[in-house]
Structures are given as C-alpha cells and as structure tokens.
Design a protein around this motif. Structure first.
Motif, PDB file in Angstrom:
ATOM      1  N   GLU A  60       0.838  -1.203   0.000  1.00 16.16           N
ATOM      2  CA  GLU A  60       0.000   0.000   0.000  1.00 16.16           C
ATOM      3  C   GLU A  60       0.870   1.250   0.000  1.00 16.16           C
ATOM      4  O   GLU A  60       0.586   2.233  -0.708  1.00 16.16           O
ATOM      5  CB  GLU A  60      -0.918  -0.014   1.231  1.00 16.16           C
ATOM      6  CG  GLU A  60      -1.958   1.096   1.258  1.00 16.16           C
ATOM      7  CD  GLU A  60      -1.409   2.423   1.775  1.00 16.16           C
ATOM      8  OE1 GLU A  60      -1.906   3.487   1.330  1.00 16.16           O
ATOM      9  OE2 GLU A  60      -0.465   2.394   2.599  1.00 16.16           O
ATOM     10  N   PHE A  61       1.942   1.216   0.762  1.00 16.02           N
ATOM     11  CA  PHE A  61       2.861   2.343   0.844  1.00 16.02           C
ATOM     12  C   PHE A  61       3.556   2.583  -0.498  1.00 16.02           C
ATOM     13  O   PHE A  61       3.681   3.718  -0.956  1.00 16.02           O
ATOM     14  CB  PHE A  61       3.892   2.060   1.935  1.00 16.02           C
ATOM     15  CG  PHE A  61       4.796   3.205   2.263  1.00 16.02           C
ATOM     16  CD1 PHE A  61       4.282   4.426   2.656  1.00 16.02           C
ATOM     17  CD2 PHE A  61       6.171   3.048   2.216  1.00 16.02           C
ATOM     18  CE1 PHE A  61       5.118   5.484   2.981  1.00 16.02           C
ATOM     19  CE2 PHE A  61       7.020   4.092   2.533  1.00 16.02           C
ATOM     20  CZ  PHE A  61       6.495   5.315   2.919  1.00 16.02           C
ATOM     21  N   ARG A  62       3.966   1.503  -1.151  1.00 20.11           N
ATOM     22  CA  ARG A  62       4.664   1.615  -2.429  1.00 20.11           C
ATOM     23  C   ARG A  62       3.769   2.231  -3.503  1.00 20.11           C
ATOM     24  O   ARG A  62       4.252   2.960  -4.377  1.00 20.11           O
ATOM     25  CB  ARG A  62       5.128   0.225  -2.890  1.00 20.11           C
ATOM     26  CG  ARG A  62       6.039   0.275  -4.122  1.00 20.11           C
ATOM     27  CD  ARG A  62       7.357   0.921  -3.775  1.00 20.11           C
ATOM     28  NE  ARG A  62       8.287   0.922  -4.891  1.00 20.11           N
ATOM     29  CZ  ARG A  62       8.693   2.015  -5.537  1.00 20.11           C
ATOM     30  NH1 ARG A  62       8.208   3.197  -5.186  1.00 20.11           N
ATOM     31  NH2 ARG A  62       9.556   1.940  -6.522  1.00 20.11           N
ATOM     32  N   ARG A  63       2.485   1.964  -3.425  1.00 19.10           N
ATOM     33  CA  ARG A  63       1.543   2.545  -4.383  1.00 19.10           C
ATOM     34  C   ARG A  63       1.587   4.067  -4.324  1.00 19.10           C
ATOM     35  O   ARG A  63       1.394   4.736  -5.340  1.00 19.10           O
ATOM     36  CB  ARG A  63       0.122   2.052  -4.092  1.00 19.10           C
ATOM     37  CG  ARG A  63      -0.919   2.571  -5.074  1.00 19.10           C
ATOM     38  CD  ARG A  63      -2.289   2.050  -4.716  1.00 19.10           C
ATOM     39  NE  ARG A  63      -2.404   0.617  -4.925  1.00 19.10           N
ATOM     40  CZ  ARG A  63      -3.441  -0.119  -4.535  1.00 19.10           C
ATOM     41  NH1 ARG A  63      -4.457   0.478  -3.896  1.00 19.10           N
ATOM     42  NH2 ARG A  63      -3.479  -1.407  -4.762  1.00 19.10           N
ATOM     43  N   ARG A  64       1.870   4.614  -3.147  1.00 20.97           N
ATOM     44  CA  ARG A  64       1.943   6.070  -3.011  1.00 20.97           C
ATOM     45  C   ARG A  64       3.330   6.607  -3.351  1.00 20.97           C
ATOM     46  O   ARG A  64       3.460   7.664  -3.964  1.00 20.97           O
ATOM     47  CB  ARG A  64       1.563   6.480  -1.582  1.00 20.97           C
ATOM     48  CG  ARG A  64       0.091   6.221  -1.247  1.00 20.97           C
ATOM     49  CD  ARG A  64      -0.293   6.849   0.079  1.00 20.97           C
ATOM     50  NE  ARG A  64       0.339   6.190   1.227  1.00 20.97           N
ATOM     51  CZ  ARG A  64       0.980   6.814   2.198  1.00 20.97           C
ATOM     52  NH1 ARG A  64       1.077   8.130   2.179  1.00 20.97           N
ATOM     53  NH2 ARG A  64       1.508   6.141   3.202  1.00 20.97           N
ATOM     54  N   THR A  65       4.383   5.879  -2.971  1.00 19.79           N
ATOM     55  CA  THR A  65       5.734   6.403  -3.186  1.00 19.79           C
ATOM     56  C   THR A  65       6.185   6.316  -4.641  1.00 19.79           C
ATOM     57  O   THR A  65       7.088   7.046  -5.046  1.00 19.79           O
ATOM     58  CB  THR A  65       6.769   5.661  -2.313  1.00 19.79           C
ATOM     59  OG1 THR A  65       6.808   4.275  -2.664  1.00 19.79           O
ATOM     60  CG2 THR A  65       6.451   5.819  -0.836  1.00 19.79           C
ATOM     61  N   HIS A  80       0.238   7.990 -10.311  1.00 20.96           N
ATOM     62  CA  HIS A  80      -1.054   8.615 -10.618  1.00 20.96           C
ATOM     63  C   HIS A  80      -0.886   9.969 -11.305  1.00 20.96           C
ATOM     64  O   HIS A  80      -1.487  10.229 -12.359  1.00 20.96           O
ATOM     65  CB  HIS A  80      -1.892   8.747  -9.348  1.00 20.96           C
ATOM     66  CG  HIS A  80      -2.420   7.454  -8.832  1.00 20.96           C
ATOM     67  ND1 HIS A  80      -1.630   6.545  -8.172  1.00 20.96           N
ATOM     68  CD2 HIS A  80      -3.659   6.886  -8.904  1.00 20.96           C
ATOM     69  CE1 HIS A  80      -2.356   5.486  -7.850  1.00 20.96           C
ATOM     70  NE2 HIS A  80      -3.591   5.666  -8.276  1.00 20.96           N
ATOM     71  N   HIS A  81      -0.061  10.841 -10.752  1.00 23.21           N
ATOM     72  CA  HIS A  81       0.138  12.132 -11.400  1.00 23.21           C
ATOM     73  C   HIS A  81       0.948  11.991 -12.685  1.00 23.21           C
ATOM     74  O   HIS A  81       0.815  12.806 -13.604  1.00 23.21           O
ATOM     75  CB  HIS A  81       0.806  13.130 -10.441  1.00 23.21           C
ATOM     76  CG  HIS A  81       2.151  12.714  -9.957  1.00 23.21           C
ATOM     77  ND1 HIS A  81       2.350  12.039  -8.787  1.00 23.21           N
ATOM     78  CD2 HIS A  81       3.376  12.876 -10.504  1.00 23.21           C
ATOM     79  CE1 HIS A  81       3.629  11.817  -8.605  1.00 23.21           C
ATOM     80  NE2 HIS A  81       4.282  12.303  -9.639  1.00 23.21           N
ATOM     81  N   SER A  82       1.767  10.955 -12.774  1.00 25.56           N
ATOM     82  CA  SER A  82       2.532  10.717 -14.003  1.00 25.56           C
ATOM     83  C   SER A  82       1.605  10.322 -15.149  1.00 25.56           C
ATOM     84  O   SER A  82       1.817  10.730 -16.301  1.00 25.56           O
ATOM     85  CB  SER A  82       3.575   9.622 -13.763  1.00 25.56           C
ATOM     86  OG  SER A  82       4.489   9.992 -12.738  1.00 25.56           O
ATOM     87  N   MET A 122      -7.843   0.446 -12.098  1.00 17.19           N
ATOM     88  CA  MET A 122      -6.817   0.283 -13.134  1.00 17.19           C
ATOM     89  C   MET A 122      -5.597   1.158 -12.832  1.00 17.19           C
ATOM     90  O   MET A 122      -4.441   0.706 -12.984  1.00 17.19           O
ATOM     91  CB  MET A 122      -7.391   0.639 -14.506  1.00 17.19           C
ATOM     92  CG  MET A 122      -8.291  -0.430 -15.099  1.00 17.19           C
ATOM     93  SD  MET A 122      -9.115   0.122 -16.624  1.00 17.19           S
ATOM     94  CE  MET A 122      -7.713   0.578 -17.638  1.00 17.19           C
ATOM     95  N   ARG A 123      -5.825   2.376 -12.409  1.00 15.06           N
ATOM     96  CA  ARG A 123      -4.714   3.275 -12.082  1.00 15.06           C
ATOM     97  C   ARG A 123      -3.922   2.746 -10.888  1.00 15.06           C
ATOM     98  O   ARG A 123      -2.678   2.799 -10.872  1.00 15.06           O
ATOM     99  CB  ARG A 123      -5.244   4.685 -11.816  1.00 15.06           C
ATOM    100  CG  ARG A 123      -5.668   5.426 -13.084  1.00 15.06           C
ATOM    101  CD  ARG A 123      -6.542   6.632 -12.768  1.00 15.06           C
ATOM    102  NE  ARG A 123      -5.871   7.637 -11.969  1.00 15.06           N
ATOM    103  CZ  ARG A 123      -5.256   8.726 -12.460  1.00 15.06           C
ATOM    104  NH1 ARG A 123      -5.230   8.927 -13.775  1.00 15.06           N
ATOM    105  NH2 ARG A 123      -4.704   9.618 -11.667  1.00 15.06           N
ATOM    106  N   ASP A 124      -4.626   2.217  -9.883  1.00 15.03           N
ATOM    107  CA  ASP A 124      -3.929   1.634  -8.728  1.00 15.03           C
ATOM    108  C   ASP A 124      -3.090   0.427  -9.145  1.00 15.03           C
ATOM    109  O   ASP A 124      -1.946   0.259  -8.699  1.00 15.03           O
ATOM    110  CB  ASP A 124      -4.937   1.216  -7.661  1.00 15.03           C
ATOM    111  CG  ASP A 124      -5.469   2.391  -6.851  1.00 15.03           C
ATOM    112  OD1 ASP A 124      -4.908   3.505  -6.969  1.00 15.03           O
ATOM    113  OD2 ASP A 124      -6.450   2.188  -6.107  1.00 15.03           O
ATOM    114  N   LEU A 125      -3.656  -0.434  -9.981  1.00 19.43           N
ATOM    115  CA  LEU A 125      -2.923  -1.624 -10.419  1.00 19.43           C
ATOM    116  C   LEU A 125      -1.735  -1.258 -11.297  1.00 19.43           C
ATOM    117  O   LEU A 125      -0.683  -1.917 -11.241  1.00 19.43           O
ATOM    118  CB  LEU A 125      -3.859  -2.576 -11.169  1.00 19.43           C
ATOM    119  CG  LEU A 125      -4.835  -3.351 -10.286  1.00 19.43           C
ATOM    120  CD1 LEU A 125      -5.921  -4.005 -11.130  1.00 19.43           C
ATOM    121  CD2 LEU A 125      -4.087  -4.419  -9.475  1.00 19.43           C
ATOM    122  N   ALA A 126      -1.886  -0.214 -12.097  1.00 13.91           N
ATOM    123  CA  ALA A 126      -0.747   0.253 -12.884  1.00 13.91           C
ATOM    124  C   ALA A 126       0.369   0.732 -11.963  1.00 13.91           C
ATOM    125  O   ALA A 126       1.551   0.434 -12.188  1.00 13.91           O
ATOM    126  CB  ALA A 126      -1.179   1.378 -13.823  1.00 13.91           C
TER     127      ALA A 126
END
Length: 343
Positions: free
Chosen positions: A175-180, A184-186, A211-215
């Motif tokens: 979960e942390f890696r998804r944010r770091t 999303h902004h890219s 889809m954006r989270d999985l990417a």
C-alpha cells in the motif's frame, strides 16, 4: 540479477521522434538550473538516461513539451535521491522542500517559491509550463496526486532517519509503495502531453480508479526488482524483494521470484479490467469524442507500464555494478552526488 529481469507485456510504447533534440536541450537546462553541481554528478545523471524514459512514457508530446517533461523528470528523480542515510538530520530539510513542492501547483502559475533551492526553482518553472492550457479540474487532480506522492516520500525518509526502513510488512509495504512510486500524477501528465483530458465521470469510476492503482502497483514492483542492486548497495530497505526476504526468509533468489509473481499478478488483473473499458463507456453513455479521450487515457497508462519498463532495463541508474564517485556515494547511503537542497 535483477535489472535484466524481463516481463511479457502485451503492448509496447512507441518512442518519441524528439528524443535526441529534446535531450540536448534538457541537459543544458539541468546544468543551468543547478540540478547537477559537479562534473561527476552530471556524468552520473547522464548515465540514467531519463530523457529516454520521458520519450517512452510520453511518446506523442510535441518537441517543446518533451523538453518540459524531461525537465520535470530530472527534478523529481534528483529530489528523490537527496536523502543520505548517514545524515538523518536532512529529513527536516527534505520535508520543508517537499511542502514547497506540494504548494507550487496550488498557487498562481509562475509564483516564486518561498523555500529556495535548485529543486524548488526548477519546479516553479516547470509547473508553469506543464499546467499551461489545462483545466482547473485537471490541475486539481494532478496537484492531489503529486501531493500524496511527496507526503509518502517524506514518510519514507522519516522511517529511514528513525532507523525503521524495511520494517513494514508485505501488505503494508504494498500500500505504501503505491503512493511512493508516483504513478497517478505521471499518468495525469499523459493527458497534458497530448492535449486532452479524461472525462471526470470516468476518472471517478471504480474501474478506472482500480486500473490506475494496479498500474501503480505493477510499475512500483517492476521498479523494485530492477533497482534492487542499487538499493541494496545504499542499504535501502524500501524494496519489495528486501521486504519479502525479511518477512519470509529463504534466499534472495526466492524473494526475487516471489516479487516477480506478485508483479505479474498485478499486471494480469490490470489487463483483465482494461478489457471492460467498452462496457464502462456504454454504462456512462459516453459519446464518440469522450470515448476517444478514454482510449487515449488508457494508452497513457500503457505507455507508462511499457515505457518505464523498457527504460529500466538499460538505465545506468539501476546498474548492478558501478565504479567511481557514484559507487562511493551509494555505498555511503547517498543516491545523489550533489546537494540540491541548499541555496
């Protein structure tokens, strides 16, 4: 192992025709803005070949926009490397600079930064160009994603400064890696690179959100695999392979294999959801123009998955072995040869 680890992707991003000309302009800008402050730092930065990453992830950007995107990549990557595990007191300065970077998109474009250093000055210039022509809705969405990424970065730095790097469990780390990872902004910037915007109702739909989270998960885990040797040299425990090795024991090879399995699982789920895009468009009653915007939005995600992957396979940033000042810096816990947080 493991920069040469490959994945089977069903799509391949094209490469911008502007790569070579934009790279030349970009490298001049990096030096003039003080984002590198030594010849050794400049040579190490060149070995990363971030221009290739931008040219693969934003292949349809104009010649001028490609330079802007390359410039943005440089300040983001170089800021990410400013923490020195041997000097945890820098965590406070990183937090101060991060707050300034978060605030920049919330001010009128072109506003001079209150916290001054090469990174903040570069971002003020880049944001004025990157946001040009985009709606307030897009700017707000980008600013929120960018802010979450920078907050997560400071959290990561704080953990390292407190000697708690690598203490997260697997689920917590994922979960942390998804944010770091900052995807999303890219992906949002993909809209800017082609001059369109994904409809708000599509961005809010649970299918697109997932889809954006999985990417982000797929790219973050791929990056952890390809950057493992570099991060191991630096003593950085924020890496999926390192977390799996600590949490489950076994060999490093077994941890790398499990990281590969987890990455592939995320990619497969993403591809399954992508196949439902036409159903979502029908459900939302989208017209021809809006469906075309959705198509380009999905392509922006594909370009990031494929383009970042292709770049990481050859970038000197993740080289398994290094020599000279860059190797010395990494063994000392530093990611950058130059201090970019001082005036």
């Amino acid at each position: 192992m493991p920069q040469d680890v490959t994945f089977d992707l069903p799509f391949k991003a094209p490469v911008s025709d502007h790569l070579d000309s934009a790279r030349e302009r970009h490298l001049r800008w990096v030096w003039e803005m003080g984002l590198v402050r030594s010849q050794a730092g400049f040579e190490e930065y060149q070995s990363w070949d971030l221009p290739q990453a931008a040219a693969r992830t934003y292949p349809y950007a104009s010649a001028d926009d490609m330079v802007v995107l390359m410039n943005w990549f440089s300040l983001a990557f170089l800021f990410d490397d400013q923490f020195d595990s041997g000097s945890p007191d820098r965590a406070d300065r990183i937090a101060e600079v991060a707050r300034e970077l978060i605030a920049t998109p919330l001010r009128p474009a072109g506003t001079a930064p209150r916290v001054v250093c090469p990174i903040t000055l570069a971002w003020a210039e880049v944001w004025a160009q990157l946001s040009d022509g985009m709606s307030l809705t897009w700017k707000t969405r980008f600013a929120a994603s960018w802010g979450r990424f920078l907050v997560a970065h400071t959290e990561e730095v704080d953990l390292a400064a407190e000697g708690r790097a690598g203490t997260l469990g697997i689920e917590e780390y994922a979960e942390f890696r998804r944010r770091t990872v900052g995807i999303h902004h890219s992906i949002d910037a993909g809209e800017r690179s082609r001059g369109f915007e994904v409809p708000a109702q599509v961005q809010a739909h649970e299918l697109m959100a997932r889809m954006r989270d999985l990417a982000a998960d797929t790219i973050g885990f791929m990056n952890d695999i390809h950057s493992f040797e570099r991060e191991k040299r630096r003593g950085d425990g924020h890496n999926l392979i390192a977390v799996l090795h600590r949490e489950r024991g076994g060999t490093w090879e077994e941890a790398a294999d499990e990281a590969y399995r987890m990455t592939t699982e995320c990619l497969e789920e993403y591809l399954e959801l992508e196949s439902h895009i036409p159903v979502m468009c029908e459900e939302l009653g989208l017209g021809t123009e809006q469906r075309d915007q959705v198509r380009m939005g999905v392509e922006a995600i594909q370009h990031w998955i494929s383009g970042n992957y292709e770049w990481a396979l050859t970038s000197g940033r993740y080289a398994a072995a290094k020599e000279g000042p860059a190797a010395t810096a990494e063994l000392a816990g530093r990611g950058s040869l130059d201090d970019l947080l001082a005036v």
